[in-house]
Design a protein around this motif. Sequence first.
Motif, PDB file in Angstrom:
ATOM      1  N   MET A   1     -19.684  -4.075  10.255  1.00 28.07           N
ATOM      2  CA  MET A   1     -19.152  -4.762   9.300  1.00 28.07           C
ATOM      3  C   MET A   1     -19.797  -5.397   7.984  1.00 28.07           C
ATOM      4  SD  MET A   1     -15.888  -7.615   9.778  1.00 28.07           S
ATOM      5  CE  MET A   1     -15.517  -7.100  11.414  1.00 28.07           C
ATOM      6  N   GLU A   2     -20.892  -5.793   8.329  1.00 27.40           N
ATOM      7  CA  GLU A   2     -21.865  -6.079   7.195  1.00 27.40           C
ATOM      8  C   GLU A   2     -21.790  -5.280   6.136  1.00 27.40           C
ATOM      9  OE1 GLU A   2     -24.163  -9.300   5.977  1.00 27.40           O
ATOM     10  OE2 GLU A   2     -23.052  -9.327   7.834  1.00 27.40           O
ATOM     11  N   SER A   3     -21.710  -4.089   6.229  1.00 24.23           N
ATOM     12  CA  SER A   3     -21.923  -3.007   5.113  1.00 24.23           C
ATOM     13  C   SER A   3     -20.916  -3.163   4.092  1.00 24.23           C
ATOM     14  CB  SER A   3     -21.837  -1.592   5.491  1.00 24.23           C
ATOM     15  OG  SER A   3     -20.621  -1.245   6.557  1.00 24.23           O
ATOM     16  N   LEU A   4     -19.560  -3.896   4.659  1.00 27.55           N
ATOM     17  CA  LEU A   4     -18.480  -4.084   3.580  1.00 27.55           C
ATOM     18  C   LEU A   4     -18.867  -4.939   2.159  1.00 27.55           C
ATOM     19  CD1 LEU A   4     -15.415  -5.135   5.798  1.00 27.55           C
ATOM     20  CD2 LEU A   4     -15.666  -2.874   4.823  1.00 27.55           C
ATOM     21  N   GLN A   5     -18.615  -4.085   1.109  1.00 26.91           N
ATOM     22  CA  GLN A   5     -19.057  -4.953  -0.133  1.00 26.91           C
ATOM     23  C   GLN A   5     -18.060  -5.379  -0.854  1.00 26.91           C
ATOM     24  OE1 GLN A   5     -21.797  -2.448  -2.216  1.00 26.91           O
ATOM     25  NE2 GLN A   5     -23.617  -3.036  -1.156  1.00 26.91           N
ATOM     26  N   VAL A   6     -18.200  -6.450  -1.666  1.00 29.72           N
ATOM     27  CA  VAL A   6     -17.293  -7.026  -2.430  1.00 29.72           C
ATOM     28  C   VAL A   6     -16.542  -6.080  -3.448  1.00 29.72           C
ATOM     29  CG1 VAL A   6     -17.053  -8.584  -4.384  1.00 29.72           C
ATOM     30  CG2 VAL A   6     -18.040  -9.379  -2.393  1.00 29.72           C
ATOM     31  N   SER A   7     -17.469  -5.075  -3.938  1.00 25.73           N
ATOM     32  CA  SER A   7     -16.892  -4.144  -4.881  1.00 25.73           C
ATOM     33  C   SER A   7     -15.810  -3.355  -4.272  1.00 25.73           C
ATOM     34  CB  SER A   7     -18.054  -3.182  -5.510  1.00 25.73           C
ATOM     35  OG  SER A   7     -18.703  -2.529  -4.337  1.00 25.73           O
ATOM     36  N   GLU A   8     -15.702  -3.109  -3.044  1.00 26.12           N
ATOM     37  CA  GLU A   8     -14.800  -2.243  -2.454  1.00 26.12           C
ATOM     38  C   GLU A   8     -13.415  -2.686  -2.395  1.00 26.12           C
ATOM     39  OE1 GLU A   8     -16.357  -1.057   1.299  1.00 26.12           O
ATOM     40  OE2 GLU A   8     -18.346  -0.775   0.412  1.00 26.12           O
ATOM     41  N   HIS A   9     -13.194  -4.082  -2.512  1.00 25.11           N
ATOM     42  CA  HIS A   9     -12.101  -4.767  -2.209  1.00 25.11           C
ATOM     43  C   HIS A   9     -11.805  -5.738  -3.215  1.00 25.11           C
ATOM     44  CE1 HIS A   9     -11.975  -3.275   1.784  1.00 25.11           C
ATOM     45  NE2 HIS A   9     -13.417  -3.579   1.807  1.00 25.11           N
ATOM     46  N   MET A  10     -12.636  -5.924  -4.581  1.00 26.08           N
ATOM     47  CA  MET A  10     -12.116  -6.925  -5.604  1.00 26.08           C
ATOM     48  C   MET A  10     -11.143  -6.274  -6.351  1.00 26.08           C
ATOM     49  SD  MET A  10     -15.307  -6.168  -8.075  1.00 26.08           S
ATOM     50  CE  MET A  10     -15.583  -4.736  -9.058  1.00 26.08           C
ATOM     51  N   ASN A  11     -10.534  -7.320  -7.165  1.00 26.18           N
ATOM     52  CA  ASN A  11      -9.354  -6.969  -8.189  1.00 26.18           C
ATOM     53  C   ASN A  11     -10.219  -6.520  -9.291  1.00 26.18           C
ATOM     54  OD1 ASN A  11      -7.210  -6.956 -10.001  1.00 26.18           O
ATOM     55  ND2 ASN A  11      -6.654  -9.081  -9.590  1.00 26.18           N
ATOM     56  N   LEU A  12      -9.710  -5.289  -9.657  1.00 20.79           N
ATOM     57  CA  LEU A  12     -10.459  -4.648 -10.841  1.00 20.79           C
ATOM     58  C   LEU A  12      -9.320  -5.025 -12.165  1.00 20.79           C
ATOM     59  CD1 LEU A  12     -11.221  -1.107  -9.522  1.00 20.79           C
ATOM     60  CD2 LEU A  12     -12.641  -3.126  -9.851  1.00 20.79           C
ATOM     61  N   ARG A  13      -8.315  -5.699 -11.948  1.00 28.16           N
ATOM     62  CA  ARG A  13      -7.456  -6.016 -13.244  1.00 28.16           C
ATOM     63  C   ARG A  13      -7.094  -7.536 -13.051  1.00 28.16           C
ATOM     64  NH1 ARG A  13      -4.554  -1.202 -15.663  1.00 28.16           N
ATOM     65  NH2 ARG A  13      -3.623  -3.008 -16.894  1.00 28.16           N
ATOM     66  N   PRO A  14      -8.058  -8.285 -13.291  1.00 27.89           N
ATOM     67  CA  PRO A  14      -7.832  -9.908 -13.100  1.00 27.89           C
ATOM     68  C   PRO A  14      -7.345 -10.485 -14.181  1.00 27.89           C
ATOM     69  CG  PRO A  14     -10.089  -9.686 -13.527  1.00 27.89           C
ATOM     70  CD  PRO A  14      -9.484  -8.177 -13.380  1.00 27.89           C
ATOM     71  N   VAL A  15      -6.472 -11.382 -14.258  1.00 26.55           N
ATOM     72  CA  VAL A  15      -5.809 -12.012 -15.187  1.00 26.55           C
ATOM     73  C   VAL A  15      -7.200 -13.109 -15.829  1.00 26.55           C
ATOM     74  CG1 VAL A  15      -5.429 -14.149 -13.846  1.00 26.55           C
ATOM     75  CG2 VAL A  15      -4.220 -13.739 -16.059  1.00 26.55           C
ATOM     76  N   THR A  16      -7.239 -12.653 -17.166  1.00 30.31           N
ATOM     77  CA  THR A  16      -8.292 -13.272 -17.871  1.00 30.31           C
ATOM     78  C   THR A  16      -7.958 -14.177 -19.166  1.00 30.31           C
ATOM     79  OG1 THR A  16      -8.815 -11.447 -19.264  1.00 30.31           O
ATOM     80  CG2 THR A  16      -9.866 -11.790 -17.304  1.00 30.31           C
ATOM     81  N   PHE A  17      -8.665 -15.167 -19.625  1.00 32.97           N
ATOM     82  CA  PHE A  17      -8.184 -15.984 -20.577  1.00 32.97           C
ATOM     83  C   PHE A  17      -9.391 -16.296 -21.565  1.00 32.97           C
ATOM     84  CE2 PHE A  17      -6.628 -17.371 -16.467  1.00 32.97           C
ATOM     85  CZ  PHE A  17      -5.364 -17.245 -16.501  1.00 32.97           C
ATOM     86  N   THR A  18      -8.992 -16.570 -22.707  1.00 33.44           N
ATOM     87  CA  THR A  18     -10.178 -17.247 -23.846  1.00 33.44           C
ATOM     88  C   THR A  18      -9.882 -18.591 -24.005  1.00 33.44           C
ATOM     89  OG1 THR A  18      -8.496 -16.893 -25.552  1.00 33.44           O
ATOM     90  CG2 THR A  18      -9.835 -14.784 -25.136  1.00 33.44           C
TER      91      THR A  18
ATOM     92  N   LYS B   1     -18.387 -20.886  -9.859  1.00 35.51           N
ATOM     93  CA  LYS B   1     -18.945 -19.770  -8.862  1.00 35.51           C
ATOM     94  C   LYS B   1     -18.607 -18.628  -9.064  1.00 35.51           C
ATOM     95  CE  LYS B   1     -19.061 -23.890  -6.064  1.00 35.51           C
ATOM     96  NZ  LYS B   1     -19.807 -24.725  -5.104  1.00 35.51           N
ATOM     97  N   THR B   2     -19.746 -17.713  -8.947  1.00 38.44           N
ATOM     98  CA  THR B   2     -19.335 -16.371  -9.174  1.00 38.44           C
ATOM     99  C   THR B   2     -20.197 -15.489  -8.041  1.00 38.44           C
ATOM    100  OG1 THR B   2     -21.308 -15.915 -10.589  1.00 38.44           O
ATOM    101  CG2 THR B   2     -19.247 -16.401 -11.664  1.00 38.44           C
ATOM    102  N   VAL B   3     -19.652 -14.198  -7.870  1.00 37.39           N
ATOM    103  CA  VAL B   3     -20.283 -13.272  -6.856  1.00 37.39           C
ATOM    104  C   VAL B   3     -20.711 -11.965  -7.474  1.00 37.39           C
ATOM    105  CG1 VAL B   3     -19.223 -14.514  -4.865  1.00 37.39           C
ATOM    106  CG2 VAL B   3     -18.099 -12.439  -5.944  1.00 37.39           C
ATOM    107  N   LYS B   4     -21.738 -11.325  -6.914  1.00 36.89           N
ATOM    108  CA  LYS B   4     -22.005  -9.927  -7.541  1.00 36.89           C
ATOM    109  C   LYS B   4     -21.313  -8.892  -6.403  1.00 36.89           C
ATOM    110  CE  LYS B   4     -25.366 -11.806  -9.731  1.00 36.89           C
ATOM    111  NZ  LYS B   4     -25.291 -11.799 -10.943  1.00 36.89           N
ATOM    112  N   PRO B   5     -21.106  -7.951  -7.098  1.00 33.01           N
ATOM    113  CA  PRO B   5     -20.155  -6.410  -6.393  1.00 33.01           C
ATOM    114  C   PRO B   5     -21.111  -6.016  -5.086  1.00 33.01           C
ATOM    115  CG  PRO B   5     -21.291  -5.805  -8.428  1.00 33.01           C
ATOM    116  CD  PRO B   5     -21.635  -7.601  -8.319  1.00 33.01           C
ATOM    117  N   TYR B   6     -22.117  -6.347  -5.194  1.00 37.50           N
ATOM    118  CA  TYR B   6     -22.904  -5.811  -3.873  1.00 37.50           C
ATOM    119  C   TYR B   6     -22.996  -6.814  -2.775  1.00 37.50           C
ATOM    120  CZ  TYR B   6     -26.599  -7.742  -6.875  1.00 37.50           C
ATOM    121  OH  TYR B   6     -27.152  -8.817  -7.628  1.00 37.50           O
ATOM    122  N   MET B   7     -22.104  -7.897  -3.045  1.00 37.77           N
ATOM    123  CA  MET B   7     -22.277  -9.083  -1.723  1.00 37.77           C
ATOM    124  C   MET B   7     -21.665  -8.621  -0.503  1.00 37.77           C
ATOM    125  SD  MET B   7     -21.296 -13.253  -2.313  1.00 37.77           S
ATOM    126  CE  MET B   7     -22.167 -14.249  -1.204  1.00 37.77           C
TER     127      MET B   7
END
Length: 139
Positions: free
Chosen positions: A1-18, A82-88
């Motif tokens: 299970m340790e091999s699961l990475q954030v990049s495989e499960h993240m939302n690629l279309r998040p709501v963003t703001f300016t 607080k941010t994370v990297k895709p390979y976490m």
Amino acid sequence: MESLQVSEHMNLRPVTFTQAMPVAEAVERLLQSKQTGGPVVNDKNKVIGFLSEQDCIVQMIESSYYREQVAQVKDIMVTEVKTVKPYMSVIELTQKMMVEKPKVYPVIDDDGYLLGTINRSSLLNAIDLQLRDGYKRAS
């Protein structure tokens, strides 16, 4: 299970703001996206803040009390993000979320550019899928 990475499960279309976006417009985006918050990005798509439903609720209450809606996202956003990297690892992030407050983390590359977001539901789903897959193989 340790091999699961954030990049495989993240939302690629998040709501963003300016920063300059009126809070009322930000609330509309949150409601339409059905997301609980999202990153504030600059013109280069680098994360410079975070805006949550909670931030907006406080501002909306104040706006209704004073009958004015002049606040901008920059007035209420959190700037220590607080941010994370895709390979976490998903497991590592899940453990981090058990002790830290954010329910949503912006996922950034090594240069600080926004790639997506990941939330508790995504992590729960990733772990659930992994566990179900493991049960199938064990049967």
